[in-house]
Design an enzyme around this catalytic site. Structure first.
Site, mmCIF file in Angstrom:
data_model
loop_
_atom_site.group_PDB
_atom_site.id
_atom_site.type_symbol
_atom_site.label_atom_id
_atom_site.label_comp_id
_atom_site.label_asym_id
_atom_site.label_seq_id
_atom_site.Cartn_x
_atom_site.Cartn_y
_atom_site.Cartn_z
ATOM 1 C CG ASP A 76 -0.176 -2.860 5.715
ATOM 2 O OD1 ASP A 76 -0.265 -1.965 5.401
ATOM 3 O OD2 ASP A 76 0.623 -3.325 6.771
ATOM 4 C CD GLU A 110 3.865 1.338 7.665
ATOM 5 O OE1 GLU A 110 4.920 1.609 8.047
ATOM 6 O OE2 GLU A 110 2.926 1.086 8.221
HETATM 7 NI NI NI Z 1 0.172 3.249 9.658
#
Ligand code: NI
Length: 391
Positions: free
Chosen positions: A80, A138
């Site tokens: 991401d 994340e």
């Molecule tokens: Ni990172």
């Protein structure tokens, strides 16, 4: 060094850089990595021997089964981008305003894709199974790792590995630490409850602004006076809000902050101390508080035996100077959720280059990744996985 693997990595380096640039220019923020996932799946499906699955809405898992009994090992890359607009002016800069790969996750994904190609090509020499985890989200708790774990993506996995590029170390170095690596990232919310009224008649009020100001200062004493000086924690109050006019003592105000710790006992103590001190200050003046403390990501703790095994691979592949011992890192990581299922090792991969002017920190609109670090990371991942699955 495995000469044959090294040659294959060199041959694949151009593709690796091109893959990373594609991902970089198509940056998508956490939980919205649709195009990224579709593209990664399309690339993975071209690799002979891989089975691709999508256990979560975004993110993907590619499994390489050798058909021979052996260990089940996973390697995770997060995919991401961050909710910010890129300012590098690079020809392959993000085409999506408000989304930028400013943490290097584009590099992680491209490296794991390259490692999957390399491992698939070596599968006749291997036993057991590898799962390549392309993990979404994340950056935003509760994070994608917990979702992948809940979906069974690491069921049966015996060892899990991960990496993060870092702008605090030069290309060619691998930051290695046994034991606790990243901090737990928690949040607290305090509502200071007083009694609102006219600014000119404070004696009839309980002023939550004055109480809140005392709480802000007193909480800093937790780190300097309550915590054992040999232990570490960070406590930051980052949001103070309340009030509606210059002449009205508000009824309540809000204090919101974050706590970072490396130890569960310290974490629980800091939580308790915040509440005790804030409530004590408020009650002593006729007020009170509402208190909420929410756990974010937990600690990433590297398994000592797997740390040594990975460090040995780095030494053999790149020479002893490549292994750089590092201390605990403050940025949190949701890799911790995989470690609740099995032991693992997470490495920090140097990707800064002062000579090339690539020094901007992560999460900065000028952040850049030194692309020379990409093949090094791919060679590490492939050599490490091959070493765990050798026939
Ligand atoms: Ni990172």
């Amino acid at each position: 060094m495995n000469e044959l693997l090294h040659k294959k990595v060199q041959d694949a380096a151009q593709t690796l850089v091109a893959d990373r640039r594609w991902l970089h220019s198509h940056a998508e923020i956490s939980f919205q990595e649709k195009e990224t996932t579709a593209w990664l799946c399309a690339q993975l499906e071209k690799i002979d021997g891989l089975t691709v699955s999508r256990p979560t809405a975004t993110g993907a898992v590619a499994t390489l089964s050798t058909g021979r009994p052996g260990p089940v090992v996973a390697f995770r890359a997060d995919i991401d981008a961050l909710a910010m607009t890129e300012a590098t002016g690079l020809p392959y800069a993000s085409q999506n305003p408000g989304a930028m790969h400013a943490c290097g996750h584009d590099g992680h994904a491209a490296v794991l894709l390259s490692a999957a190609r390399l491992l698939a090509g070596m599968r006749d020499e291997l036993r057991g199974e590898v799962r390549f985890l392309f993990q979404h989200a994340e950056e935003v708790p509760p994070g994608g790792a917990a979702q992948l774990v809940a979906a069974g993506a690491v069921d049966g996995v015996e060892e899990v590995y991960g990496l993060h590029f870092t702008s605090s170390m030069p290309t060619g170095s691998f930051g290695v630490r046994s034991g606790v690596l990243t901090s737990a990232t928690d949040r607290f919310d305090i509502t200071v409850k007083g009694k609102g009224g006219h600014s000119a008649i404070p004696q009839e009020c309980v002023d939550p602004v004055v109480i809140g100001a005392q709480i802000v200062l007193a909480l800093q004493g937790i780190i300097s006076r309550k915590l054992n000086p040999c232990e570490v924690a960070v406590l930051s109050i980052c949001q103070v809000s309340g009030g509606s006019a210059y002449n009205i003592i508000p009824h309540t105000i809000q204090l919101t902050g974050s706590v970072r710790t490396f130890d569960q006992t310290v974490r629980e103590n800091v939580e308790r101390w915040i509440e005790e001190i804030a409530r004590g200050i408020a009650q002593a003046q006729g007020g009170d508080i509402d208190f909420a403390y929410s756990y974010g990501y937990g600690f990433v703790v590297n398994d000592p035996a797997l740390t040594e095994a990975a460090a040995a691979v780095i030494r053999e592949t790149f020479g002893p100077q490549a292994v750089v011992p590092i201390g605990p890192q403050m940025p949190g990581e949701d890799f911790c959720h995989f470690l609740e299922k099995c032991p693992g090792f997470f490495v920090e991969v140097g990707a800064a280059s002062p000579e090339k002017g690539i020094t901007a920190p992560h999460h900065n609109p000028l952040y850049q990744l030194d692309e020379d670090a990409l093949p090094l990371a791919a060679e590490y991942a492939a050599a490490l996985l091959a070493s765990r699955l050798k026939r």
